[in-house]
Design a protein around this motif. Structure first.
Motif, short mmCIF file in Angstrom:
data_model
loop_
_atom_site.label_atom_id
_atom_site.label_comp_id
_atom_site.label_asym_id
_atom_site.label_seq_id
_atom_site.Cartn_x
_atom_site.Cartn_y
_atom_site.Cartn_z
N ILE A 60 14.78 12.18 10.28
CA ILE A 60 13.86 11.67 9.28
C ILE A 60 12.76 10.91 10.01
CG2 ILE A 60 13.62 10.19 7.25
CD1 ILE A 60 16.58 10.73 6.67
N ARG A 61 11.53 11.37 9.84
CA ARG A 61 10.41 10.84 10.61
C ARG A 61 9.18 10.71 9.71
NH1 ARG A 61 14.31 10.41 13.33
NH2 ARG A 61 14.62 11.01 15.52
N GLU B 29 0.83 -1.20 0.00
CA GLU B 29 0.00 0.00 0.00
C GLU B 29 0.87 1.25 0.00
OE1 GLU B 29 -2.74 -0.03 3.23
OE2 GLU B 29 -3.84 -1.79 2.51
N ASN B 30 0.27 2.34 -0.46
CA ASN B 30 0.88 3.67 -0.31
C ASN B 30 0.57 4.14 1.10
OD1 ASN B 30 -0.32 3.79 -3.49
ND2 ASN B 30 1.85 4.26 -3.17
N ALA B 31 1.42 3.74 2.03
CA ALA B 31 1.04 3.80 3.44
C ALA B 31 1.52 5.04 4.17
CB ALA B 31 1.58 2.57 4.16
N ALA B 32 2.56 5.73 3.68
CA ALA B 32 3.22 6.71 4.54
C ALA B 32 3.61 7.97 3.79
CB ALA B 32 4.47 6.09 5.17
N THR B 33 3.74 9.03 4.58
CA THR B 33 4.39 10.27 4.16
C THR B 33 5.55 10.50 5.11
OG1 THR B 33 2.33 11.23 3.34
CG2 THR B 33 4.11 12.76 3.85
N THR B 34 6.71 10.83 4.56
CA THR B 34 7.93 10.97 5.35
C THR B 34 8.53 12.35 5.15
OG1 THR B 34 8.37 8.61 5.02
CG2 THR B 34 10.17 9.95 5.88
N ASP B 35 8.91 12.98 6.25
CA ASP B 35 9.65 14.25 6.22
C ASP B 35 11.08 13.98 6.65
OD1 ASP B 35 7.68 16.20 5.44
OD2 ASP B 35 6.74 15.88 7.38
N GLY B 36 12.02 14.46 5.86
CA GLY B 36 13.43 14.24 6.19
C GLY B 36 14.24 15.51 6.05
N ARG B 37 15.22 15.67 6.92
CA ARG B 37 16.20 16.73 6.79
C ARG B 37 17.49 16.26 7.42
NH1 ARG B 37 12.55 18.60 10.74
NH2 ARG B 37 13.48 19.03 12.80
N GLY B 38 18.59 16.83 6.98
CA GLY B 38 19.86 16.37 7.52
C GLY B 38 21.03 17.15 6.96
N VAL B 39 22.20 16.85 7.54
CA VAL B 39 23.46 17.47 7.14
C VAL B 39 24.49 16.36 6.96
CG1 VAL B 39 25.29 19.08 7.77
CG2 VAL B 39 22.93 19.58 8.41
N GLU B 40 25.31 16.47 5.91
CA GLU B 40 26.35 15.48 5.61
C GLU B 40 27.70 16.18 5.46
OE1 GLU B 40 23.23 12.77 2.97
OE2 GLU B 40 24.54 14.27 2.02
N LEU B 41 28.71 15.57 6.03
CA LEU B 41 30.06 16.13 6.01
C LEU B 41 31.02 15.11 5.42
CD1 LEU B 41 32.41 18.08 7.03
CD2 LEU B 41 32.38 16.68 9.11
N GLU B 42 31.89 15.58 4.52
CA GLU B 42 33.02 14.79 4.03
C GLU B 42 34.26 15.68 4.04
OE1 GLU B 42 32.29 11.62 0.86
OE2 GLU B 42 30.88 13.20 0.30
N SER B 43 35.31 15.19 4.66
CA SER B 43 36.54 15.97 4.72
C SER B 43 37.74 15.05 4.63
CB SER B 43 36.61 16.79 6.02
OG SER B 43 36.67 15.92 7.15
N SER B 44 38.82 15.59 4.08
CA SER B 44 40.07 14.85 3.97
C SER B 44 41.21 15.84 4.09
CB SER B 44 40.13 14.10 2.64
OG SER B 44 41.28 13.30 2.56
N TRP B 45 42.14 15.55 4.98
CA TRP B 45 43.28 16.45 5.23
C TRP B 45 44.57 15.71 4.94
CZ3 TRP B 45 45.94 17.25 10.47
CH2 TRP B 45 46.93 18.24 10.37
N LEU B 46 45.29 16.18 3.96
CA LEU B 46 46.60 15.64 3.63
C LEU B 46 47.63 16.51 4.35
CD1 LEU B 46 48.04 13.45 1.97
CD2 LEU B 46 48.23 15.12 0.12
N ASN C 101 7.84 8.28 14.16
CA ASN C 101 8.79 7.16 14.14
C ASN C 101 9.79 7.32 13.00
OD1 ASN C 101 7.33 6.09 16.22
ND2 ASN C 101 6.92 4.12 15.25
N SER C 102 10.92 6.63 13.14
CA SER C 102 11.95 6.65 12.10
C SER C 102 11.65 5.60 11.04
CB SER C 102 13.32 6.35 12.70
OG SER C 102 13.69 7.33 13.65
N PRO C 103 11.99 5.86 9.77
CA PRO C 103 11.89 4.82 8.75
C PRO C 103 12.91 3.72 9.01
CG PRO C 103 12.07 7.00 7.76
CD PRO C 103 12.41 7.15 9.21
N ARG C 104 12.83 2.68 8.24
CA ARG C 104 13.76 1.55 8.35
C ARG C 104 15.17 1.98 7.95
NH1 ARG C 104 10.09 -3.13 5.34
NH2 ARG C 104 8.17 -2.78 6.55
N ASN C 105 16.16 1.30 8.51
CA ASN C 105 17.57 1.44 8.10
C ASN C 105 18.05 2.89 8.13
OD1 ASN C 105 16.40 -1.07 6.77
ND2 ASN C 105 18.57 -1.40 6.40
N THR C 106 17.62 3.67 9.12
CA THR C 106 17.94 5.10 9.12
C THR C 106 18.41 5.55 10.49
OG1 THR C 106 16.23 5.42 7.43
CG2 THR C 106 17.12 7.38 8.48
#
Length: 744
Positions: free
Chosen positions: A599-600, A566-583, A630-635
């Protein structure tokens, strides 16, 4: 959020590893290498791509002993991977596959050299002879042929070379007795034809045993090969023919016993089968038969590129792929500690077989001008999926006597046109616009057969057919700002679409509505400290409408449950992602990446199958639970990865390089109900490797170890109503070994 107080061990180990290395650092530093990707269908520096994308090079894959898609989740921010019933559960930013039946498209697409691997059951790809892996986060509708609401994992294979070259890597492991071979040869066959052939073999003994037979389970036995022929018809016309074959035959991908559905069953018929002789949290499994898994896939791809001018190119990408797999397991997965073997076959035996044929064609127009650059394309996909589920008695030797028989087919005809262009108004400011129109027709046909305990064979329902058309328009707009050559800021709005479909495990076909996403994203890509520090940050906010979920309903008669897509859910998500590398120096490199998500579910009403009240006197009148919040799966709410590499040049001209890495995850759940029993607590995995390279770089010896503290981590949970059990799969235990490599 990540807390130093909450996770002292992770932080202490990371600082302990880094501290002695940093004290020995010389003052002068080199520059970070430039990473070239094709995430936007043309070669670009990773820092010039206004998309959240992570690239993992072939050297990184080899050094870290990354052999599968599952291994990538400790290297790529925002990616999680689980599996159940031989379905790969790839999630990016909380968007992924929420069903364990054939016929539902993955929300995260997997591409091999631009050609999609359409079904989740075929996404257990072995990573061999690759140039790199690119992981794009967020909807990707205006750049790739197949729809992807969550993101895309792109495997870029190594191509034929102008000069004769090759390599061989031999690996041998520790307590699980693993061994493997990766080898490739590449070079010119004639003045106008280049070739490359690669082979891959991987084996390890079982991580557990089947308690009835005493034989291994969760072992691995994979063989694969890939070949390229590249024809240089002229300086402007190039044809690449690619073929790939892979086969797996082992006893993996079966579920393990976690707990009974009802510790105190509301009625005797709901008692978990196999109790009381069970051991929870075990890598072993019980059951009447040793589980088994087989898969076979092959594909051919023709990529024709015609460079019409310095600015204009045409490309045709034609792909055909076949895939078949079969999983046999017993839902009575209790770790039996006494009793005879085998008992009489029970109603919990399952055979699941999936066959898939797909053909796709993508025609691309690529323009690379001084100010305008981008792609316009047309795409066509035809797919045929066959699914067979047999349940009960002995479905391997006597399939006709199975208690439940569900044969079903799904035919897909899909086409799309899409475009994505960027226009540089000046050196500082660029605008981006894209759009996609998708149209699909899906036709499902199934029969459903059920036998009583005394029936000699299943009695079938009439053949049921259903068909439905779907269409969608998905736009994308964005801006890019370059205040300096070392910095780009970007912001985009994009939409994504995943076609409606039917669950091939249902008695009555139900073609549901499409799943859609609206995504806002902003980010910065930058280099600092004279190109020794890379810092990329992305922030997003999205809403998923009509999310496709399998919902389980309680019924009064055996087997007491029914499932429906079924089309069972509506999900709202927000977040921040960081990637850094220092040589920091020529010798020392430190990398840190991480995510923080909130994400809920905004809307989700459903009955929890492990709620015993459903089977009480007032069970039929109970309203569904409100899962909003509630949180979605695998999150998990946060993730963090830290790695440090230090190189020692030796007087002989050889070198040593030590890498230590830690990957931490917050608590995550594997069902939408967020029950503790169906989740995994926060954890940290530690890996390390020591790489020795001889003078000249031709010979290497890599000593590696993964999951060094031997954590037992659940990677997926499934509530198995047939056996009244909660079952799951696990990440691998501690593994270690050595890889000897030679290249020329």
């Amino acid at each position: 959020m990540l807390s130093f107080k909450r996770y002292p061990t992770t932080v202490a180990v990371a600082l302990t590893l880094a501290a002695p290395l940093m004290t020995a650092l010389p003052a002068r530093a080199a520059e970070l290498e430039e990473v070239i990707v094709t995430a936007q269908k043309r070669e670009q520096s990773l820092q010039d791509v206004s998309v959240a994308v992570t690239a993992v090079s072939a050297d990184d894959l080899l050094r870290s002993n990354i052999k599968s898609i599952e291994d990538l989740q400790t290297r790529v921010p925002g990616v999680t991977f689980g599996n159940d019933f031989s379905f790969a559960k790839l999630f990016i930013r909380g968007v992924g596959l929420n069903s364990s039946f054939a016929g539902i498209d993955p929300s995260v697409a997997l591409h091999v050299d631009g050609a999609v691997v359409a079904q989740a059951s075929a996404q257990f790809a072995s990573l061999f002879d690759l140039e790199r892996v690119e992981a794009l986060r967020g909807p990707q509708g205006t750049l790739y042929g197949r729809n992807a609401t969550g993101g895309s994992i792109n495997l870029i294979t190594a191509k034929p070379t102008q000069h004769f070259s090759g390599y061989t890597n031999l690996s041998i492991g520790g307590s699980d007795l693993s061994y493997g071979l990766d080898s490739a040869l590449s070079g010119p066959l004639t003045d106008a034809m280049l070739g490359r052939v690669a082979v891959h073999y991987q084996h390890h003994d079982g991580y557990g045993i089947h308690t009835g037979s005493g034989k291994d389970i969760d072992d691995l036995n994979v063989i694969a090969t890939r070949a390229h022929l590249q024809f240089k018809f002229s300086d402007n016309v190039d044809l690449l023919l690619s073929g790939e074959y892979a086969k797996e035959d082992d006893h993996s991908k079966s579920v393990h016993f976690i707990a009974p559905m009802f510790p105190v069953p509301p009625q005797p018929s709901l008692r978990a089968l196999g109790l009381p002789n069970v051991l929870a949290n075990s890598r072993n499994v019980g059951g009447d038969f040793r589980p088994s898994f087989e898969s076979e896939t092959w594909s051919t791809t023709a990529t024709l590129t015609w460079q019409l001018s310095d600015a204009v190119a045409l490309k045709s990408l034609t792909n055909y792929r076949e895939f078949d797999d079969q999983l046999v397991q017993d839902f009575d997965v209790s770790d039996t500690v006494n009793g005879g073997f085998p008992p009489a076959p029970t109603s919990t035996m399952q055979l699941q077989a999936i066959g898939d044929e797909q053909f796709s064609e993508e025609l691309q127009f690529i323009y690379e001008g001084d100010k305008l650059r981008g792609i316009a394309a047309a795409y066509y996909l035809q797919e045929s999926i066959d699914s067979l589920v047999l349940l009960g008695r002995d479905p391997v030797r006597f399939p006709e006597r199975s208690r439940v028989v569900v044969p079903a087919t799904l035919d897909v005809d899909a086409w799309a046109v899409f475009a994505n262009f960027t226009y540089a108004i000046n050196d500082l400011f660029s605008v981006k616009a894209g759009a996609r129109y998708s149209a699909e027709e899906r036709t499902v046909e199934n029969r459903f057969g059920v036998a009583s305990p005394v029936d000699p064979a299943a009695v079938f329902d009439p053949v049921r057919r259903a068909s439905r058309d779907y269409s969608d328009f998905s736009p994308e707009v964005g801006v890019e700002l370059r205040p300096s050559s070392d910095m780009m800021l970007y912001a985009t709005y994009s939409e994504g679409f995943k076609s409606g479909t039917a669950n091939l495990g249902e008695r009555v076909p139900n073609l549901v509505n499409p799943e859609t996403i609206e995504n806002f994203e902003a980010g910065i890509k930058s280099r600092w400290l004279r190109d020794t520090l890379l810092l990329n940050v992305a922030a997003f906010k999205y809403k998923v409408e009509d999310a496709q979920y399998d919902r389980t309903y309680a019924i009064t008669a055996p087997p007491f449950y029914a499932a429906r897509l079924e089309n069972a859910a509506t999900t709202d998500g927000r977040g921040v992602e960081l990637e850094s590398s220092w040589l920091a120096t020529d010798r020392f490199r430190l990398s840190l990446s991480g995510t923080y998500y909130h994400i809920r579910f905004d809307r989700f009403l459903s009955q929890n199958p492990i709620n015993p009240a459903l089977f009480g006197p007032a069970g039929s009148s109970l309203p569904p639970e409100d899962l909003a919040g509630n949180s979605p799966r695998n999150t998990p709410d946060w993730t963090a990865e830290l790695s440090a590499t230090y190189k020692w040049p030796l007087t002989s001209g050889a070198s040593l390089a030590l890498t230590a890495a830690a990957a931490a995850r917050d608590k995550q759940y594997y069902t939408e109900f967020n029950d503790d029993i169906t989740g995994q607590d926060d954890y940290t995995l530690y890996d390390a490797n020591l790489l020795y390279t001889t003078p000249g770089g031709k010979l290497t010896l890599n000593l590696w170890g993964k999951n060094l503290t031997d954590e037992m981590i659940v990677s997926g949970i499934y509530v198995t109503s047939t056996a009244r059990t909660i079952t799951g799969t696990y990440l691998p235990p501690r593994t270690y070994g050595a890889t000897v490599g030679y290249k020329f």
